[in-house]
Design an enzyme around this catalytic site. Structure first.
Site, PDB file in Angstrom:
ATOM      1  N   TYR A 213      80.829 108.360  94.031  1.00 17.69           N
ATOM      2  CA  TYR A 213      80.391 109.311  93.000  1.00 17.69           C
ATOM      3  C   TYR A 213      79.013 109.907  93.356  1.00 17.69           C
ATOM      4  CZ  TYR A 213      79.607 110.853  88.107  1.00 17.69           C
ATOM      5  OH  TYR A 213      79.368 111.572  86.951  1.00 17.69           O
TER       6      TYR A 213
ATOM      7  N   ASP B 204      84.297 103.288  90.081  1.00 20.57           N
ATOM      8  CA  ASP B 204      83.144 102.493  90.490  1.00 20.57           C
ATOM      9  C   ASP B 204      83.549 101.161  91.122  1.00 20.57           C
ATOM     10  OD1 ASP B 204      81.758 104.520  89.222  1.00 20.57           O
ATOM     11  OD2 ASP B 204      80.994 103.292  87.578  1.00 20.57           O
TER      12      ASP B 204
ATOM     13  N   GLY C 123      72.273 112.698  82.601  1.00 14.92           N
ATOM     14  CA  GLY C 123      72.082 111.248  82.726  1.00 14.92           C
ATOM     15  C   GLY C 123      73.271 110.562  82.079  1.00 14.92           C
TER      16      GLY C 123
ATOM     17  N   GLN D 118      73.419 105.356  92.620  1.00 19.05           N
ATOM     18  CA  GLN D 118      73.642 104.306  91.609  1.00 19.05           C
ATOM     19  C   GLN D 118      74.454 103.184  92.222  1.00 19.05           C
ATOM     20  OE1 GLN D 118      72.775 103.430  88.463  1.00 19.05           O
ATOM     21  NE2 GLN D 118      74.215 101.716  88.572  1.00 19.05           N
TER      22      GLN D 118
END
Ligand code: CAA
Length: 248
Positions: free
Chosen positions: A154, A95, A185, A148
């Site tokens: 990702y 990330d 989730g 996200q």
């Protein structure tokens, strides 16, 4: 009880372990695969599972390597038995904001999470087509559905997995093979626990159920998709996310 084989990539991971257990409970001989760097952890994992009453076969395969995937699949078909269920669960995160993202972190996530699905599925598919039977289950993510912050790599890979699922399901529907994805989730695994605590708490506060999911809640869904009860479901995505993202 059935004598078929279920092959789970990333089968030693947080979600993968639970999927391996569920498929074993459902009567499959489970082959869990792990990336070669993790192979030394395999003995420890096998012993741990044995204590809990589960017997697994572990194979080493780097899902980013097409040739290695093909060889491993052939080896399993020859030495263990016909692969009836393929669960593509191997996945990583790297990330960061896109503006800070190195090309290597883009490549690592795309090649593991998306190319890996091609490499493994392509290797197993001919065997399934010959037998006119099979279940392919791709573990995607809520973040592939909604995007996200901090996960362009990702989110792109996970959304791509579902495009792959929808397209392949149409190609093989007449051959007795179903192809579906499951979109977890935020599940309580090392991957999610690695997120900075403050950020994680903030993410959890946005989940209508106000908690992270359990790996077993994903495994139960995979068990269902692999079973005869799901015989008419293909090309579908099943979200398991506590209400974090709803759509139809
Ligand atoms: N939406 C809008 N703004 C946000 C935001 C969001 N979701 N998250 C952070 N920001 C803002 C912050 O408020 C902050 O703003 P200010 O500078 O004005 O204060 C700014 O963005 C910088 O945020 P960070 O301090 O967090 O920046 P960082 O460089 O330290 O970290 C990051 C960036 C690595 C992306 C970090 O935010 C992060 O880890 N986010 C979580 C990403 C995530 O959800 N990953 C899921 C991993 S688990 C998984 O992927 C499994 C699965 O399938 C669900």
């Amino acid at each position: 009880m059935n004598n078929s084989v279920a092959l789970v990539t990333g089968g030693l991971g947080g979600i993968g372990s639970e999927i391996s257990r569920k498929l074993s409970e459902n009567g499959y001989t489970v082959v869990a695969t792990t990336f070669n760097k993790d192979i030394e952890k395999a003995d420890e994992w096998i012993a741990e599972q044995k204590t809990a009453g589960f017997e697994f076969i572990v194979e080493e395969a780097d899902v980013t390597n097409f040739e290695a995937c093909g060889k491993m699949v052939e080896h399993v078909e020859k030495t263990v038995g016909p692969i009836e269920v393929l669960v593509n669960c191997a996945g990583i995160t790297r990330d960061s904001f896109l503006k800070n993202m190195d090309e290597s972190n883009w490549d690592a996530v795309l090649s593991t999470n998306l190319d890996g699905v091609f490499n493994m599925t392509k290797s197993v598919l001919d065997f399934m087509l010959t037998r006119e039977s099979g279940r392919i289950i791709n573990i995607s993510s809520v973040n592939g559905q909604r995007g996200q912050f901090g996960q362009t790599n990702y989110s792109a890979a996970k959304a791509g997995m579902h495009g792959f699922t929808m397209a392949l399901s149409q190609e093989v529907a007449r051959k007795g093979i179903t192809v579906n994805s499951v979109s977890p989730g935020y599940i309580a695994t090392n991957m999610v626990m690695a997120i900075d605590e403050e950020i994680r708490d903030n993410l959890i506060s946005q989940i209508p159920m106000q908690r992270m999911g359990k790996p077993a809640e994903i495994a139960n869904t995979v068990g269902f998709l692999a079973s005869g009860d799901a015989s008419y479901i293909t090309g579908a995505n099943i979200p398991v996310n506590g209400g974090l993202f709803t759509s139809f």
